[in-house]
Design a protein around this motif. Structure first.
Motif, short mmCIF file in Angstrom:
data_model
loop_
_atom_site.label_atom_id
_atom_site.label_comp_id
_atom_site.label_asym_id
_atom_site.label_seq_id
_atom_site.Cartn_x
_atom_site.Cartn_y
_atom_site.Cartn_z
N SER A 206 -20.53 -44.07 -51.81
CA SER A 206 -19.68 -44.28 -53.40
C SER A 206 -20.72 -43.79 -54.40
N LEU A 207 -21.89 -43.96 -54.28
CA LEU A 207 -22.97 -43.72 -55.29
C LEU A 207 -23.06 -42.13 -55.28
N MET A 208 -23.00 -41.40 -54.08
CA MET A 208 -23.17 -39.80 -54.22
C MET A 208 -22.00 -39.38 -54.45
N TRP A 209 -21.00 -39.90 -54.58
CA TRP A 209 -19.47 -39.21 -55.09
C TRP A 209 -19.76 -38.74 -56.61
N SER A 210 -20.16 -38.97 -57.37
CA SER A 210 -20.39 -38.61 -58.85
C SER A 210 -21.33 -37.48 -58.84
N ALA A 211 -22.38 -37.50 -58.22
CA ALA A 211 -23.66 -36.82 -58.47
C ALA A 211 -24.51 -36.73 -57.12
N PRO A 212 -25.18 -35.69 -56.92
CA PRO A 212 -26.11 -35.56 -56.02
C PRO A 212 -27.27 -36.64 -56.08
N ASP B 112 5.76 -47.26 -48.39
CA ASP B 112 5.41 -45.55 -48.58
C ASP B 112 4.83 -45.23 -50.03
N ASP B 113 5.77 -45.78 -50.82
CA ASP B 113 5.54 -45.62 -52.43
C ASP B 113 4.18 -46.29 -52.76
N VAL B 114 4.22 -47.53 -52.54
CA VAL B 114 3.13 -48.24 -53.08
C VAL B 114 1.70 -47.85 -52.49
N ARG B 115 1.78 -47.44 -51.18
CA ARG B 115 0.60 -46.98 -50.63
C ARG B 115 0.20 -45.53 -51.16
N GLN B 116 1.10 -44.56 -51.33
CA GLN B 116 0.76 -43.38 -52.00
C GLN B 116 0.09 -43.76 -53.63
N ARG B 117 0.90 -44.70 -54.14
CA ARG B 117 0.26 -45.09 -55.35
C ARG B 117 -1.31 -45.47 -55.37
N LEU B 118 -1.50 -46.62 -54.64
CA LEU B 118 -2.82 -47.06 -54.58
C LEU B 118 -3.76 -46.08 -54.04
N ALA B 119 -3.29 -45.06 -53.29
CA ALA B 119 -4.50 -43.98 -52.73
C ALA B 119 -4.51 -43.05 -54.05
N ALA B 120 -3.45 -43.01 -54.78
CA ALA B 120 -3.77 -42.07 -56.18
C ALA B 120 -4.81 -42.79 -57.21
N LEU B 121 -4.52 -44.13 -57.39
CA LEU B 121 -5.23 -44.89 -58.38
C LEU B 121 -6.80 -44.81 -57.70
N MET B 122 -7.00 -44.94 -56.58
CA MET B 122 -8.47 -44.94 -55.91
C MET B 122 -8.85 -43.36 -56.33
N ALA B 123 -8.26 -42.42 -56.04
CA ALA B 123 -8.48 -41.08 -56.23
C ALA B 123 -9.04 -41.04 -57.81
N ASP B 124 -8.11 -41.49 -58.55
CA ASP B 124 -8.34 -41.53 -59.88
C ASP B 124 -9.73 -42.14 -60.33
N LEU B 125 -9.76 -43.12 -59.71
CA LEU B 125 -11.03 -44.02 -60.17
C LEU B 125 -12.38 -43.23 -59.36
N HIS B 126 -12.40 -42.63 -58.33
CA HIS B 126 -13.22 -41.92 -57.87
C HIS B 126 -13.51 -40.63 -58.44
N ASP B 127 -12.53 -40.02 -58.92
CA ASP B 127 -12.70 -38.54 -59.88
C ASP B 127 -13.34 -38.84 -61.36
N ALA B 128 -13.32 -40.26 -61.85
CA ALA B 128 -13.83 -40.55 -63.03
C ALA B 128 -15.19 -40.90 -62.92
N ALA B 129 -15.60 -41.19 -61.71
CA ALA B 129 -17.01 -41.64 -61.55
C ALA B 129 -18.09 -40.77 -62.33
N GLN B 130 -18.88 -41.52 -62.72
CA GLN B 130 -20.06 -40.80 -63.27
C GLN B 130 -21.63 -41.25 -62.53
N VAL B 131 -22.55 -40.44 -62.81
CA VAL B 131 -23.71 -40.65 -62.42
C VAL B 131 -24.16 -42.24 -62.64
N PRO B 132 -24.98 -42.94 -61.81
CA PRO B 132 -25.18 -44.38 -61.79
C PRO B 132 -25.95 -44.34 -63.31
#
Length: 175
Positions: free
Chosen positions: A21-27, A127-147
């Motif tokens: 998780s920590l290394m997701w946003s930056a090395p 199927d719809d809810v599972r895809q939306r949950l995955a998309a929400l988590m992807a959005d959160l990961h994509d928004a992650a910044q350096v600690p």
């Protein structure tokens, strides 16, 4: 994947999941991870080697630091916690450990989301809810910044959502 699969073993440890998780946003280097996780540099290096060997992190930078060479790694894009591992007790135990640890550090004065469910729904709803949950988590990961980046807040998120098997007759009679 089986319980003896080296990739599963590599990610089935709470510290290694936190590192990913920590290394997701930056090395980050082993020293930086050690400081962030409050563990020894040697232990951070050991965990980082396991993640590297399993292919979950990639070396992105080697730089001079205090007369030595600092290697900085980042999480390989894509999630190692795919549908294949959701039912794996090792991963569930690791997620549960991190959830317990994070819940103890939860800021009480702000809103969060806490929920639990065991429900019956139509397959298309699932199927719809599972895809939306995955998309929400992807959005959160994509928004992650350096600690500790200015203007950011630290959040903890643990999510498992999956279909359940029907209980066997033996399980039903024990209930």
């Amino acid at each position: 994947m089986t319980a003896t699969d080296p990739r599963l073993r590599a990610m089935a440890h709470p510290v290694r999941l936190r590192m990913l998780s920590l290394m997701w946003s930056a090395p980050l280097s082993a020293a930086e991870l050690a400081r962030e996780l409050d563990i020894s540099h040697a232990l951070a290096s050991q965990h980082l080697r396991k993640l590297d060997t399993a292919g979950f992190v990639e070396l992105v930078e080697v730089r001079a630091h205090r007369g030595g060479r600092e290697r900085r790694y980042r999480t390989v894009r894509g999630t190692p916690l795919s549908d294949e591992q959701v039912g794996t007790p090792l991963v569930a135990e690791s997620l549960a450990h991190n959830l317990r640890e994070r819940a103890a550090r939860r800021t009480r004065a702000t809103a969060g989301v806490t929920t639990d469910a065991e429900l019956w729904v139509a397959p298309e709803v699932w199927d719809d809810v599972r895809q939306r949950l995955a998309a929400l988590m992807a959005d959160l990961h994509d928004a992650a910044q350096v600690p500790h980046a200015p203007g950011t807040v630290r959040v903890g998120t643990t999510l498992m959502a999956f279909l359940l098997d029907e209980p066997t007759p033996a399980q039903s009679s024990r209930a």
